[in-house]
Design an enzyme around this catalytic site. Structure first.
Site, PDB file in Angstrom:
ATOM      1  N   ASP A  58       0.860  -1.182   0.000  1.00  0.00           N
ATOM      2  CA  ASP A  58       0.000   0.000   0.000  1.00  0.00           C
ATOM      3  C   ASP A  58       0.895   1.231   0.000  1.00  0.00           C
ATOM      4  O   ASP A  58       1.854   1.288   0.776  1.00  0.00           O
ATOM      5  CB  ASP A  58      -0.895  -0.007   1.252  1.00  0.00           C
ATOM      6  CG  ASP A  58      -1.913   1.109   1.221  1.00  0.00           C
ATOM      7  OD1 ASP A  58      -3.067   0.837   0.838  1.00  0.00           O
ATOM      8  OD2 ASP A  58      -1.534   2.257   1.530  1.00  0.00           O
ATOM      9  N   HIS A 143     -11.395 -22.363   8.410  1.00  0.00           N
ATOM     10  CA  HIS A 143     -11.631 -23.622   7.684  1.00  0.00           C
ATOM     11  C   HIS A 143     -10.442 -23.924   6.777  1.00  0.00           C
ATOM     12  O   HIS A 143      -9.907 -25.032   6.770  1.00  0.00           O
ATOM     13  CB  HIS A 143     -12.917 -23.495   6.852  1.00  0.00           C
ATOM     14  CG  HIS A 143     -13.204 -24.649   5.946  1.00  0.00           C
ATOM     15  ND1 HIS A 143     -14.222 -25.548   6.182  1.00  0.00           N
ATOM     16  CD2 HIS A 143     -12.609 -25.053   4.784  1.00  0.00           C
ATOM     17  CE1 HIS A 143     -14.238 -26.462   5.210  1.00  0.00           C
ATOM     18  NE2 HIS A 143     -13.275 -26.184   4.358  1.00  0.00           N
ATOM     19  N   GLU A 144     -10.008 -22.895   6.023  1.00  0.00           N
ATOM     20  CA  GLU A 144      -8.907 -23.110   5.077  1.00  0.00           C
ATOM     21  C   GLU A 144      -7.602 -23.416   5.792  1.00  0.00           C
ATOM     22  O   GLU A 144      -6.877 -24.330   5.412  1.00  0.00           O
ATOM     23  CB  GLU A 144      -8.729 -21.882   4.175  1.00  0.00           C
ATOM     24  CG  GLU A 144      -9.934 -21.487   3.339  1.00  0.00           C
ATOM     25  CD  GLU A 144     -10.547 -22.643   2.571  1.00  0.00           C
ATOM     26  OE1 GLU A 144     -11.734 -22.561   2.226  1.00  0.00           O
ATOM     27  OE2 GLU A 144      -9.855 -23.661   2.317  1.00  0.00           O
ATOM     28  N   HIS A 147      -7.288 -26.927   6.969  1.00  0.00           N
ATOM     29  CA  HIS A 147      -6.834 -27.876   5.942  1.00  0.00           C
ATOM     30  C   HIS A 147      -5.312 -28.016   6.004  1.00  0.00           C
ATOM     31  O   HIS A 147      -4.768 -29.111   5.813  1.00  0.00           O
ATOM     32  CB  HIS A 147      -7.246 -27.411   4.536  1.00  0.00           C
ATOM     33  CG  HIS A 147      -8.649 -27.739   4.150  1.00  0.00           C
ATOM     34  ND1 HIS A 147      -9.194 -28.992   4.294  1.00  0.00           N
ATOM     35  CD2 HIS A 147      -9.618 -26.968   3.612  1.00  0.00           C
ATOM     36  CE1 HIS A 147     -10.441 -28.988   3.849  1.00  0.00           C
ATOM     37  NE2 HIS A 147     -10.737 -27.768   3.432  1.00  0.00           N
ATOM     38  N   TYR A 158      -8.214 -36.623   0.477  1.00  0.00           N
ATOM     39  CA  TYR A 158      -9.381 -35.806   0.170  1.00  0.00           C
ATOM     40  C   TYR A 158     -10.360 -36.533  -0.752  1.00  0.00           C
ATOM     41  O   TYR A 158     -10.668 -36.091  -1.861  1.00  0.00           O
ATOM     42  CB  TYR A 158      -8.920 -34.492  -0.485  1.00  0.00           C
ATOM     43  CG  TYR A 158      -9.855 -33.325  -0.308  1.00  0.00           C
ATOM     44  CD1 TYR A 158     -10.416 -32.667  -1.410  1.00  0.00           C
ATOM     45  CD2 TYR A 158     -10.160 -32.834   0.956  1.00  0.00           C
ATOM     46  CE1 TYR A 158     -11.258 -31.569  -1.249  1.00  0.00           C
ATOM     47  CE2 TYR A 158     -10.995 -31.743   1.128  1.00  0.00           C
ATOM     48  CZ  TYR A 158     -11.537 -31.111   0.018  1.00  0.00           C
ATOM     49  OH  TYR A 158     -12.358 -30.021   0.179  1.00  0.00           O
ATOM     50  N   GLU A 167     -12.918 -32.477   5.696  1.00  0.00           N
ATOM     51  CA  GLU A 167     -13.807 -31.332   5.565  1.00  0.00           C
ATOM     52  C   GLU A 167     -14.490 -30.981   6.883  1.00  0.00           C
ATOM     53  O   GLU A 167     -14.603 -29.813   7.264  1.00  0.00           O
ATOM     54  CB  GLU A 167     -14.879 -31.607   4.501  1.00  0.00           C
ATOM     55  CG  GLU A 167     -14.480 -31.129   3.136  1.00  0.00           C
ATOM     56  CD  GLU A 167     -14.241 -29.631   3.131  1.00  0.00           C
ATOM     57  OE1 GLU A 167     -15.124 -28.870   3.558  1.00  0.00           O
ATOM     58  OE2 GLU A 167     -13.129 -29.203   2.745  1.00  0.00           O
ATOM     59  N   GLU A 178     -14.147 -19.008  15.273  1.00  0.00           N
ATOM     60  CA  GLU A 178     -15.089 -17.876  15.254  1.00  0.00           C
ATOM     61  C   GLU A 178     -15.673 -17.662  16.662  1.00  0.00           C
ATOM     62  O   GLU A 178     -15.757 -16.531  17.144  1.00  0.00           O
ATOM     63  CB  GLU A 178     -16.213 -18.161  14.259  1.00  0.00           C
ATOM     64  CG  GLU A 178     -17.172 -16.997  14.070  1.00  0.00           C
ATOM     65  CD  GLU A 178     -18.238 -17.298  13.027  1.00  0.00           C
ATOM     66  OE1 GLU A 178     -19.261 -17.910  13.387  1.00  0.00           O
ATOM     67  OE2 GLU A 178     -18.034 -16.947  11.865  1.00  0.00           O
ATOM     68  N   TYR A 194     -21.875 -15.690   2.284  1.00  0.00           N
ATOM     69  CA  TYR A 194     -22.728 -16.512   1.424  1.00  0.00           C
ATOM     70  C   TYR A 194     -23.961 -15.724   0.994  1.00  0.00           C
ATOM     71  O   TYR A 194     -24.594 -15.070   1.826  1.00  0.00           O
ATOM     72  CB  TYR A 194     -23.157 -17.777   2.182  1.00  0.00           C
ATOM     73  CG  TYR A 194     -23.896 -18.787   1.345  1.00  0.00           C
ATOM     74  CD1 TYR A 194     -25.217 -19.123   1.616  1.00  0.00           C
ATOM     75  CD2 TYR A 194     -23.267 -19.399   0.263  1.00  0.00           C
ATOM     76  CE1 TYR A 194     -25.888 -20.054   0.846  1.00  0.00           C
ATOM     77  CE2 TYR A 194     -23.941 -20.334  -0.513  1.00  0.00           C
ATOM     78  CZ  TYR A 194     -25.242 -20.652  -0.222  1.00  0.00           C
ATOM     79  OH  TYR A 194     -25.907 -21.573  -0.991  1.00  0.00           O
ATOM     80  N   THR A 195     -24.274 -15.749  -0.260  1.00  0.00           N
ATOM     81  CA  THR A 195     -25.449 -15.075  -0.849  1.00  0.00           C
ATOM     82  C   THR A 195     -25.672 -13.701  -0.209  1.00  0.00           C
ATOM     83  O   THR A 195     -26.635 -13.522   0.574  1.00  0.00           O
ATOM     84  CB  THR A 195     -26.719 -15.932  -0.675  1.00  0.00           C
ATOM     85  OG1 THR A 195     -26.918 -16.153   0.731  1.00  0.00           O
ATOM     86  CG2 THR A 195     -26.605 -17.244  -1.402  1.00  0.00           C
ATOM     87  N   ASP A 227     -17.858 -34.608  -6.219  1.00  0.00           N
ATOM     88  CA  ASP A 227     -17.230 -33.931  -5.058  1.00  0.00           C
ATOM     89  C   ASP A 227     -16.261 -34.859  -4.336  1.00  0.00           C
ATOM     90  O   ASP A 227     -16.271 -34.981  -3.107  1.00  0.00           O
ATOM     91  CB  ASP A 227     -18.343 -33.432  -4.117  1.00  0.00           C
ATOM     92  CG  ASP A 227     -17.819 -32.636  -2.927  1.00  0.00           C
ATOM     93  OD1 ASP A 227     -16.808 -31.932  -3.060  1.00  0.00           O
ATOM     94  OD2 ASP A 227     -18.449 -32.750  -1.854  1.00  0.00           O
ATOM     95  N   HIS A 232     -17.780 -32.693   0.697  1.00  0.00           N
ATOM     96  CA  HIS A 232     -18.540 -31.565   1.259  1.00  0.00           C
ATOM     97  C   HIS A 232     -19.978 -31.981   1.559  1.00  0.00           C
ATOM     98  O   HIS A 232     -20.776 -31.154   2.023  1.00  0.00           O
ATOM     99  CB  HIS A 232     -18.554 -30.384   0.282  1.00  0.00           C
ATOM    100  CG  HIS A 232     -17.222 -29.773   0.049  1.00  0.00           C
ATOM    101  ND1 HIS A 232     -16.401 -30.146  -0.986  1.00  0.00           N
ATOM    102  CD2 HIS A 232     -16.539 -28.829   0.734  1.00  0.00           C
ATOM    103  CE1 HIS A 232     -15.287 -29.456  -0.940  1.00  0.00           C
ATOM    104  NE2 HIS A 232     -15.329 -28.650   0.083  1.00  0.00           N
TER     105      HIS A 232
HETATM  106  C1  LIG Z   1     -16.014 -22.968   4.319  1.00  0.00           C
HETATM  107  C2  LIG Z   1     -15.040 -22.730   3.218  1.00  0.00           C
HETATM  108  C3  LIG Z   1     -15.233 -23.663   2.060  1.00  0.00           C
HETATM  109  O1  LIG Z   1     -15.938 -24.625   2.068  1.00  0.00           O
HETATM  110  O2  LIG Z   1     -14.490 -23.290   0.975  1.00  0.00           O
HETATM  111  C4  LIG Z   1     -14.664 -23.996  -0.194  1.00  0.00           C
HETATM  112  C5  LIG Z   1     -15.518 -23.462  -1.195  1.00  0.00           C
HETATM  113  C6  LIG Z   1     -16.276 -22.192  -0.949  1.00  0.00           C
HETATM  114  C7  LIG Z   1     -15.641 -24.143  -2.408  1.00  0.00           C
HETATM  115  C8  LIG Z   1     -14.927 -25.318  -2.606  1.00  0.00           C
HETATM  116  C9  LIG Z   1     -14.100 -25.860  -1.610  1.00  0.00           C
HETATM  117  C10 LIG Z   1     -13.974 -25.210  -0.384  1.00  0.00           C
HETATM  118  C11 LIG Z   1     -13.126 -25.800   0.713  1.00  0.00           C
HETATM  119  O3  LIG Z   1     -12.281 -25.088   1.299  1.00  0.00           O
HETATM  120  O4  LIG Z   1     -13.326 -26.996   0.995  1.00  0.00           O
HETATM  121 CA   LIG Z   2     -26.490 -14.696   2.706  1.00  0.00          CA
HETATM  122 CA   LIG Z   3     -20.223 -18.772  11.452  1.00  0.00          CA
HETATM  123 ZN   LIG Z   4     -12.635 -27.358   2.854  1.00  0.00          ZN
END
Ligand SMILES: CCC(=O)Oc1c(C)cccc1C(=O)O
Ligand SMILES: [Ca+2]
Ligand SMILES: [Ca+2]
Ligand SMILES: [Zn+2]
Length: 317
Positions: A58, A143-144, A147, A158, A167, A178, A194-195, A227, A232
């Protein structure tokens, strides 16, 4: 780059102001946090597909433009997840020895995905309908990064059962991180991104996996090839176990006495890092979790009884 460790002003995706750890030199201010392990580094994918892209720079040292939001959140949430694993589980970074935590934001165009590449976290911007920029949610970042913890320990393959457990561990620790930092904990994953045009929904619910079409019992597991064999989809089974173990409840006529999120985190962390292996199946996962709880609380403890009941409630033993 080299420079002076600095704390800069940042604004997240929703305009929330927060301090960020950076370094500053003659070229500008960079998203390099040298206060955690070997560093937390955030890069700009510049809407391309090359990783990691350019270390985020920056020019005026104030990260307050709309383009900066995804980077500020990725940087701060990675730091918070780092702190959770260090302070709660004594784990320094995802590999236990302070490995650099690298994130790239603005990856691709309208990319509705986030993933662990095997060496770094990657976040798309979403298309504004299915997702907002995906680093805008602490549970998603956690979450990431989980992994990466899994890849450094159990190495759960996986696909199939092991992939679903992989997962589920990421979802559960997403919830726990969180919960650790926010005063509005929930059992939803990704509700903040999400959405964006719809309120009240989420990518997945751990309290009731069926709301997003996931199974909440082993007999209802997906057995197809989509998948990676439903990683998932069948994660809903492990997610229901995590919810029941922490919060309690009666599921398919089996009553589970909740033991709280903290003890649930300790049992599942020990299970993941000490007992799970690349090909662990859901049945083997049940035995591993019972063993971890036994190590921690004793064979005749109420915690062990709750672990057995939680797995039994989803048809595992
Ligand atoms: C909660 C985060 C999550 O699920 O991320 C993914 C998305 C949005 C699409 C595909 C794979 C993943 C993942 O990290 O498993
Ligand atoms: Ca939403
Ligand atoms: Ca949450
Ligand atoms: Zn994941």
């Amino acid at each position: 780059p080299t420079g002076k460790d600095t704390v800069s002003a940042g604004k997240g995706l929703i305009g929330d102001k927060k301090a960020i750890h950076t370094i500053k030199n003659a070229e500008g201010t960079f998203l390099l946090d040298r206060t955690r392990g070997k560093g937390i580094l955030t890069y700009d994918g510049a809407k391309g597909l090359l990783l990691p892209g350019k270390l985020w720079r920056d020019s005026d040292g104030i990260f307050n433009e709309s383009y900066d939001g995804a980077a500020v959140d990725a940087h701060v949430y990675a730091g918070q997840t780092f702190d959770y694993y260090k302070n709660i589980h004594g784990r320094i970074s995802y590999d236990g020895t302070g490995a650099k935590v690298v994130s790239t934001v603005h990856y691709g165009e309208n990319y509705n995905n986030a993933f662990w590449s095997g060496s770094q976290m990657v976040y798309g911007d979403g298309d504004g309908v299915m997702f907002s920029p995906l680093s805008g949610s602490l549970d998603v970042v956690a979450h990431e990064l989980t992994h990466a913890v899994t890849a450094s320990t159990a190495k759960l393959i996986y696909q199939g059962d092991s992939g679903a457990i992989n997962e589920s561990m990421s979802d559960i620790f997403g919830i726990l991180v969180e919960d650790h930092f926010k005063n509005s904990p929930d059992w939803l994953i990704g509700e903040d991104i999400y959405t964006p045009k719809q309120k009240g929904d989420a990518l997945r619910s751990l309290a009731d996996p069926t709301v997003s079409g996931q199974p909440d019992h082993y007999t209802k597991r997906y057995m197809g090839t989509e998948d990676y064999g439903g990683v998932h989809i069948n994660s809903g089974i492990g997610n229901k176990v995590g919810f029941l173990l922490a919060s309690g409840g009666t599921h398919f006529n089996i009553k589970v006495q909740g033991i709280g999120k903290a003890k649930t985190g300790k049992i599942l962390y020990r299970t993941l890092t000490q007992y799970l292996t690349p090909k662990t199946t859901y049945r083997q996962y049940q035995a591993a979790a019972v063993q971890a709880a036994t190590d921690l609380y004793g064979a005749s403890s109420s915690e062990v009884a709750s672990v057995k009941a939680a797995f039994s409630a989803v048809g595992l033993k």
